[in-house]
Design a protein around this motif. Structure first.
Motif, PDB file in Angstrom:
ATOM      1  N   GLY A 170       0.815  -1.213   0.000  1.00  0.00           N
ATOM      2  CA  GLY A 170       0.000   0.000   0.000  1.00  0.00           C
ATOM      3  C   GLY A 170       0.848   1.261   0.000  1.00  0.00           C
ATOM      4  N   PHE A 171       2.053   1.138   0.551  1.00  0.00           N
ATOM      5  CA  PHE A 171       2.976   2.275   0.506  1.00  0.00           C
ATOM      6  C   PHE A 171       3.900   2.073  -0.695  1.00  0.00           C
ATOM      7  N   ASP A 172       3.530   2.652  -1.834  1.00  0.00           N
ATOM      8  CA  ASP A 172       4.324   2.446  -3.056  1.00  0.00           C
ATOM      9  C   ASP A 172       5.648   3.166  -2.925  1.00  0.00           C
ATOM     10  N   THR A 186       5.332  10.028   7.139  1.00  0.00           N
ATOM     11  CA  THR A 186       6.168  10.628   8.179  1.00  0.00           C
ATOM     12  C   THR A 186       6.168   9.793   9.459  1.00  0.00           C
ATOM     13  N   SER A 187       5.466   8.660   9.454  1.00  0.00           N
ATOM     14  CA  SER A 187       5.345   7.878  10.689  1.00  0.00           C
ATOM     15  C   SER A 187       6.665   7.348  11.274  1.00  0.00           C
ATOM     16  N   PRO A 188       7.723   7.081  10.470  1.00  0.00           N
ATOM     17  CA  PRO A 188       8.957   6.614  11.110  1.00  0.00           C
ATOM     18  C   PRO A 188       9.455   7.557  12.205  1.00  0.00           C
ATOM     19  N   THR A 189       9.107   8.818  12.103  1.00  0.00           N
ATOM     20  CA  THR A 189       9.561   9.767  13.135  1.00  0.00           C
ATOM     21  C   THR A 189       8.946   9.451  14.505  1.00  0.00           C
ATOM     22  N   GLN A 190       7.752   8.841  14.504  1.00  0.00           N
ATOM     23  CA  GLN A 190       7.167   8.397  15.786  1.00  0.00           C
ATOM     24  C   GLN A 190       8.142   7.471  16.507  1.00  0.00           C
ATOM     25  N   ILE A 191       8.625   6.482  15.745  1.00  0.00           N
ATOM     26  CA  ILE A 191       9.508   5.474  16.340  1.00  0.00           C
ATOM     27  C   ILE A 191      10.799   6.117  16.828  1.00  0.00           C
ATOM     28  N   TYR A 210       7.257  10.518   0.007  1.00  0.00           N
ATOM     29  CA  TYR A 210       7.374  10.173  -1.417  1.00  0.00           C
ATOM     30  C   TYR A 210       6.684   8.840  -1.697  1.00  0.00           C
ATOM     31  N   ARG A 211       5.937   8.779  -2.783  1.00  0.00           N
ATOM     32  CA  ARG A 211       5.342   7.510  -3.204  1.00  0.00           C
ATOM     33  C   ARG A 211       5.380   7.415  -4.714  1.00  0.00           C
ATOM     34  N   ARG A 212       5.405   6.154  -5.190  1.00  0.00           N
ATOM     35  CA  ARG A 212       5.461   5.954  -6.640  1.00  0.00           C
ATOM     36  C   ARG A 212       4.089   6.202  -7.237  1.00  0.00           C
ATOM     37  N   SER A 224       3.421  16.402   1.198  1.00  0.00           N
ATOM     38  CA  SER A 224       3.796  16.742   2.570  1.00  0.00           C
ATOM     39  C   SER A 224       2.778  16.175   3.545  1.00  0.00           C
ATOM     40  N   GLN A 225       3.282  15.774   4.668  1.00  0.00           N
ATOM     41  CA  GLN A 225       2.386  15.308   5.730  1.00  0.00           C
ATOM     42  C   GLN A 225       2.712  16.056   7.004  1.00  0.00           C
ATOM     43  N   ILE A 226       1.750  16.076   7.902  1.00  0.00           N
ATOM     44  CA  ILE A 226       2.066  16.483   9.265  1.00  0.00           C
ATOM     45  C   ILE A 226       1.612  15.350  10.170  1.00  0.00           C
ATOM     46  N   PHE A 267      -0.158   0.143  12.371  1.00  0.00           N
ATOM     47  CA  PHE A 267       0.481   0.739  13.547  1.00  0.00           C
ATOM     48  C   PHE A 267      -0.499   1.410  14.496  1.00  0.00           C
ATOM     49  N   THR A 268      -1.794   1.376  14.177  1.00  0.00           N
ATOM     50  CA  THR A 268      -2.793   1.922  15.111  1.00  0.00           C
ATOM     51  C   THR A 268      -3.940   0.933  15.267  1.00  0.00           C
ATOM     52  N   GLU A 269      -4.532   0.938  16.452  1.00  0.00           N
ATOM     53  CA  GLU A 269      -5.692   0.082  16.710  1.00  0.00           C
ATOM     54  C   GLU A 269      -6.503   0.685  17.845  1.00  0.00           C
ATOM     55  N   GLY A 304      -6.815  12.880   6.348  1.00  0.00           N
ATOM     56  CA  GLY A 304      -5.693  12.023   6.750  1.00  0.00           C
ATOM     57  C   GLY A 304      -6.133  10.785   7.491  1.00  0.00           C
ATOM     58  N   GLY A 305      -5.127  10.105   8.072  1.00  0.00           N
ATOM     59  CA  GLY A 305      -5.399   8.891   8.842  1.00  0.00           C
ATOM     60  C   GLY A 305      -4.990   9.084  10.291  1.00  0.00           C
ATOM     61  N   SER A 306      -5.528   8.210  11.163  1.00  0.00           N
ATOM     62  CA  SER A 306      -5.228   8.371  12.585  1.00  0.00           C
ATOM     63  C   SER A 306      -5.565   7.091  13.333  1.00  0.00           C
ATOM     64  N   GLY A 307      -5.278   7.098  14.600  1.00  0.00           N
ATOM     65  CA  GLY A 307      -5.682   5.954  15.413  1.00  0.00           C
ATOM     66  C   GLY A 307      -4.963   5.939  16.752  1.00  0.00           C
ATOM     67  N   MET A 308      -5.275   4.921  17.563  1.00  0.00           N
ATOM     68  CA  MET A 308      -4.576   4.730  18.832  1.00  0.00           C
ATOM     69  C   MET A 308      -3.322   3.906  18.549  1.00  0.00           C
ATOM     70  N   TRP A 327      -2.266   8.403  20.889  1.00  0.00           N
ATOM     71  CA  TRP A 327      -2.804   8.441  19.534  1.00  0.00           C
ATOM     72  C   TRP A 327      -1.787   9.051  18.579  1.00  0.00           C
ATOM     73  N   ALA A 328      -2.036   8.785  17.312  1.00  0.00           N
ATOM     74  CA  ALA A 328      -1.181   9.361  16.272  1.00  0.00           C
ATOM     75  C   ALA A 328      -2.064   9.726  15.095  1.00  0.00           C
ATOM     76  N   PHE A 329      -1.603  10.692  14.317  1.00  0.00           N
ATOM     77  CA  PHE A 329      -2.311  11.007  13.070  1.00  0.00           C
ATOM     78  C   PHE A 329      -1.296  11.400  12.019  1.00  0.00           C
ATOM     79  N   GLY A 330      -1.706  11.263  10.771  1.00  0.00           N
ATOM     80  CA  GLY A 330      -0.886  11.751   9.663  1.00  0.00           C
ATOM     81  C   GLY A 330      -1.812  12.460   8.692  1.00  0.00           C
ATOM     82  N   LEU A 331      -1.624  13.778   8.537  1.00  0.00           N
ATOM     83  CA  LEU A 331      -2.538  14.552   7.690  1.00  0.00           C
ATOM     84  C   LEU A 331      -1.850  14.922   6.377  1.00  0.00           C
TER      85      LEU A 331
HETATM   86  N1  PHE Z   1       1.075   7.026   8.041  1.00  0.00           N
HETATM   87  C1  PHE Z   1      -0.289   6.935   7.585  1.00  0.00           C
HETATM   88  C2  PHE Z   1      -0.320   7.218   6.071  1.00  0.00           C
HETATM   89  O1  PHE Z   1       0.556   7.867   5.563  1.00  0.00           O
HETATM   90  C3  PHE Z   1      -1.189   7.924   8.280  1.00  0.00           C
HETATM   91  C4  PHE Z   1      -1.292   7.658   9.747  1.00  0.00           C
HETATM   92  C5  PHE Z   1      -0.415   8.251  10.633  1.00  0.00           C
HETATM   93  C6  PHE Z   1      -2.263   6.800  10.243  1.00  0.00           C
HETATM   94  C7  PHE Z   1      -0.513   8.002  11.996  1.00  0.00           C
HETATM   95  C8  PHE Z   1      -2.370   6.547  11.570  1.00  0.00           C
HETATM   96  C9  PHE Z   1      -1.502   7.159  12.447  1.00  0.00           C
HETATM   97  O2  PHE Z   1      -1.214   6.807   5.388  1.00  0.00           O
END
Ligand code: PHE
Length: 361
Positions: A170-172, A186-191, A210-212, A224-226, A267-269, A304-308, A327-331
């Protein structure tokens, strides 16, 4: 019988050449004295130093001299040429100076209004990122910046996406020759942040991903994401919804609502897509009698996406899921900016036409 004596021509011929040259020098100086513009100077240069000029004629005459005298004659002429050229050069810079001085002499009206200063403007993507970061900073979040080149570990494994997990597809992703990759989110920055800092943690991470993807009005291989991350004892989804509602009200206006749609991220549930009220139609789905183009008539915009944060992710970072939750989100910043600035093609943000950017300022 007297031996035949060659006449001693050397002295004479060279001497004559010298005379010719000094006569020529005097004529040159006289002519130079009356030169008062660049054209006249060029004409003078041609007369004396041009291909059919006087010096050339003198050079031709060298051929009539005895061979032994020719080098000396050539040298004498070259020296004369150097002198003429130096004089031309001096005259030329004197002329330039005189012209500049003449320009400065023209009366300058210092009271004449200056043309308005042209200033740049902050790019709509940057402004959106900055406004979002500002919102979170005022609530105690730190802004951290991650690297755009990441390893599979931070981008996938640590985010609970093992090698054989279909979510990887899903992540091309663009893979680099050295085994690393251009991060597709941008989620690797969480880790990275959680592995460096014990809880509690509250960060936002703006940046490029970046994605293909083929480029069209809604996609680009660079975007860009936040990312946001809050982990502490007792954190729940309600905090996330409140925080994102506040953000959307700040970015779009006071009547924004936020809704979660169930979704899946490894990575979220639980996981949720984040929608906010379409600012184009105020959530009605209609503009006049027609359907709203911005939201396709639904009244909502996905941002964007989000979750616990998944317990496995917390454990991977030595956080105890029994003690803390988060929680985390990526917008998607382009998506937000498109709606905010009523732009229907995200290529506008990358083409950087100054006239367009000025309108969006
Ligand atoms: N990383 C996910 C994406 O790019 C968005 C996301 C971030 C979802 C953090 C949940 C929590 O699609």
């Amino acid at each position: 019988m007297r031996a035949f004596e060659f006449p001693d021509v050397e002295e004479d011929e060279i001497g004559r050449l010298g005379d010719d040259l000094s006569a020529l020098g005097e004529r040159f100086e006289a002519a130079l004295a009356s030169v008062d513009d660049g054209d006249a100077l060029d004409a003078l240069r041609l007369t004396f130093l041009g291909r059919n000029g006087e010096i050339t004629a003198l050079r031709r005459s060298i051929g009539t001299l005895p061979a032994a005298e020719r080098p000396e004659a050539g040298k004498t002429i070259n020296e004369a040429v150097a002198r003429l050229e130096a004089q031309l050069e001096r005259a030329s810079s004197a002329l330039t100076n005189r012209e500049l001085a003449a320009q400065l002499d023209v009366a300058i009206d210092v009271t004449f209004p200056a043309p308005p200063a042209r200033t740049g403007s902050i790019h709509p993507l940057r402004r959106t990122l900055e406004d979002a970061c500002d919102y979170f900073q005022r609530r105690g979040f730190a802004v951290v910046l991650g690297d755009e080149i990441e390893t599979e570990y931070y981008n996938f494994d640590a985010l609970n996406i093992p090698a054989d997990h279909p979510a990887r597809e899903g992540f091309d992703t663009f893979y680099l020759a050295n085994g690393k990759l251009l991060r597709p989110h941008t989620s690797p920055t969480q880790i990275r942040t959680m592995q460096q800092h014990p809880p509690p943690i509250a960060i936002v991470n703006p940046g490029k991903a970046y994605r293909r993807d083929a480029v069209d009005a809604r996609h680009s291989y660079m975007f860009s994401q936040i990312e946001g991350l809050l982990v502490a004892p007792g954190i729940h989804l309600g905090h996330l919804k409140g925080m994102l509602t506040g953000l959307c009200r700040e970015l779009f206006g006071p009547n924004q609502a936020v809704r979660f749609r169930p979704s899946f991220f490894p990575f979220t549930e639980p996981s949720a897509e984040v929608d906010t009220t379409c600012p184009g139609c105020g959530g009605s789905g209609k503009r006049g009698d027609a359907g709203c183009k911005t939201c396709g008539g639904s009244g909502w915009i996905e941002i964007g996406g989000s979750g616990m944060v998944h317990p496995d992710v917390l454990r991977e970072c030595n956080y105890d899921p029994e003690r803390v939750s988060g929680w985390a989100f990526g917008l998607g910043v382009e998506r937000i900016a498109m709606v905010r600035y009523d732009v229907d093609d995200l290529r506008v943000f990358f083409e950087n036409d100054p006239a367009v950017l000025a309108q969006l300022a």
